[in-house]
Enzyme design. Sequence first.
Site, PDB file in Angstrom:
ATOM      1  N   LYS A   1       0.687  -1.319  -0.295  1.00  0.00           N
ATOM      2  CA  LYS A   1      -0.036  -0.024   0.341  1.00  0.00           C
ATOM      3  C   LYS A   1       0.955   1.152   0.194  1.00  0.00           C
ATOM      4  O   LYS A   1       0.262   2.720  -0.638  1.00  0.00           O
ATOM      5  CB  LYS A   1      -0.988   0.315   0.560  1.00  0.00           C
TER       6      LYS A   1
HETATM    7  C1  LIG Z   1      -4.255  -4.844  -0.161  1.00  0.00           C
HETATM    8  C2  LIG Z   1      -3.291  -6.576   0.098  1.00  0.00           C
HETATM    9  C3  LIG Z   1      -3.407  -7.340  -1.097  1.00  0.00           C
HETATM   10  C4  LIG Z   1      -4.409  -6.774  -2.496  1.00  0.00           C
HETATM   11  O1  LIG Z   1      -4.511  -5.755  -2.693  1.00  0.00           O
HETATM   12  P1  LIG Z   1      -5.714  -5.113  -4.528  1.00  0.00           P
HETATM   13  O2  LIG Z   1      -5.129  -4.700  -4.425  1.00  0.00           O
HETATM   14  O3  LIG Z   1      -6.803  -4.869  -2.905  1.00  0.00           O
HETATM   15  O4  LIG Z   1      -6.180  -6.691  -4.973  1.00  0.00           O
HETATM   16  C5  LIG Z   1      -2.599  -7.985  -1.034  1.00  0.00           C
HETATM   17  N1  LIG Z   1      -1.488  -8.826  -0.133  1.00  0.00           N
HETATM   18  C6  LIG Z   1      -1.535  -7.308   0.624  1.00  0.00           C
HETATM   19  C7  LIG Z   1      -0.317  -7.745   1.738  1.00  0.00           C
HETATM   20  C8  LIG Z   1      -2.530  -6.038   1.102  1.00  0.00           C
HETATM   21  O5  LIG Z   1      -2.084  -5.587   2.131  1.00  0.00           O
END
Ligand SMILES: *Cc1c(COP(=O)(O)O)cnc(C)c1O
Length: 494
Positions: free
Chosen positions: A113
């Site tokens: 993120k």
């Molecule tokens: C948010 C997240 C995901 C999923 O990503 P999306 O963009 O929502 O598909 C996968 N792995 C981790 C560790 C995340 O924080």
Amino acid sequence: MRYISTRDNAIQYTASQAIAQGLAKDGGLLTPFYIPKLPGKALDDMRDMAYQQRAVYVMKQFLEEFSVKELTDYANAAYGPDRFDSPAVAPVRTVDGNTHCLELWHGPTCAFKDMALQMLPHLLTASLAKTEEEKTVCILVATSGDTGKGALEGFKNVPRTRILVFYPKDGVSQVQQLQMVTQEGTNVGVSAVVGNFDDAQTGVKKLFSDEAVRRELAAKGYFFSSANSINWGRVLPQIVYYISAYCDLVRDEKIAAGQAVNICVPTGNFGNILAAYYAGEMGLPIDQLICASNSNNVLTDFIREGVYDRNRTFYNTASPSMDILISSNLERLLLALTQDPAEVKGYMTRLNETGRYQVSDKIRTRLQKRFKGYFCDDHETKRVIRGMFEKNGYLIDTHTAVAFSALEQYRRETGDDTPAIVASTASPFKFCASVLEALGETAIADGLDALDQLTAKTGQPAPAPLAGLRDKKVRFTQVVEKENMVDAVRSLLE
Ligand SMILES: *Cc1c(COP(=O)(O)O)cnc(C)c1O
């Protein structure tokens, strides 16, 4: 470049309007009218650039109103050495001859993120200036763990922004909770909600649409916005790292210029894999996109059958950031596949009313041409973590393990061993307990002591931002009932 709602192309927005607003008024997602093609020599040009320069190059294609100078300042601030513990920012680690792991967790909160949430505050504050918005933006976030901390770090002390995060009281890991309640900064607020993630999310959506609350805030000089992945300002910075990874592989002579790759992404809200799809539309030579899910395998079924059906059991898994049954960003892919906002609107109406929709055969065929879907359960996730560590000495987290399982299944089923890039979305130290179990430990230490246990077991140090949590003071202890979230907003804005 114009932006439209996925459900209606009558009203068009500029990039800064799209980013400032977050969501279209009709509930659709603001999306570029078309995906620009990279100039012919772009991949050559970018090969020897640093990550920050590549980010400017790619983002500029979508952001005409922003100058190269502006974007360069943002990229240097967002991806600097004070934020990321790798000079490559998103380094690629080769696991075996044709399998390459794109590590997206070298930022301040140790999850992918950060790649977008370090950039979004710059794009958002500049967009507010360009759209002449005078109020202070109050960003509301409901989180199941990673987005909340990522947004807090991104917006910490950013002028003319306030950020309030709501997390489910018993729904996040101990490390995740500590990361949030010790958050520093003068413009941040954190509150637990009694309930689960859906309760927090529903509460935030209600606040967004509550006219009385909006008026009350406006009188104090605030307006609400969102930092979750429905905001275009979060999807765009994610396109960069797929292009960057490809340039790294060509530069390091792991693949030939122009050679096709497959990309495999552990998926929840469909934001990360959508960015890979857009990278392909821009001209990156991507063959297959492999969508990896855990036991909440609504996307696997959708890709295989063309039926999206959220009426099913919800599982709490060892990869909690993918425990989701409504993948919001899929709506943007539907627009790309149909080229028809009215058709997308129809699907979304059915999803709202019945929890289910079925796409036409034509759309299903288009979908299956680019996407393959696989899933695995927690048992398989742990087997993959153990196998990867024993065979390659490479420690991966639970989400990344789901992706490696999907790639393994894809290769076994098709025999296709095109070079693959696997997105690694979190540091294994964020999910210590599951990773330790995978490695055969039975008694798992409590809280932050599990970090030391994982270090002892593997010889690998915990990332500094997680090890450093020990010395942080708890600043936020507020717990609200889900009906009273507005009180938390009021008190946190005092
Ligand atoms: C948010 C997240 C995901 C999923 O990503 P999306 O963009 O929502 O598909 C996968 N792995 C981790 C560790 C995340 O924080």
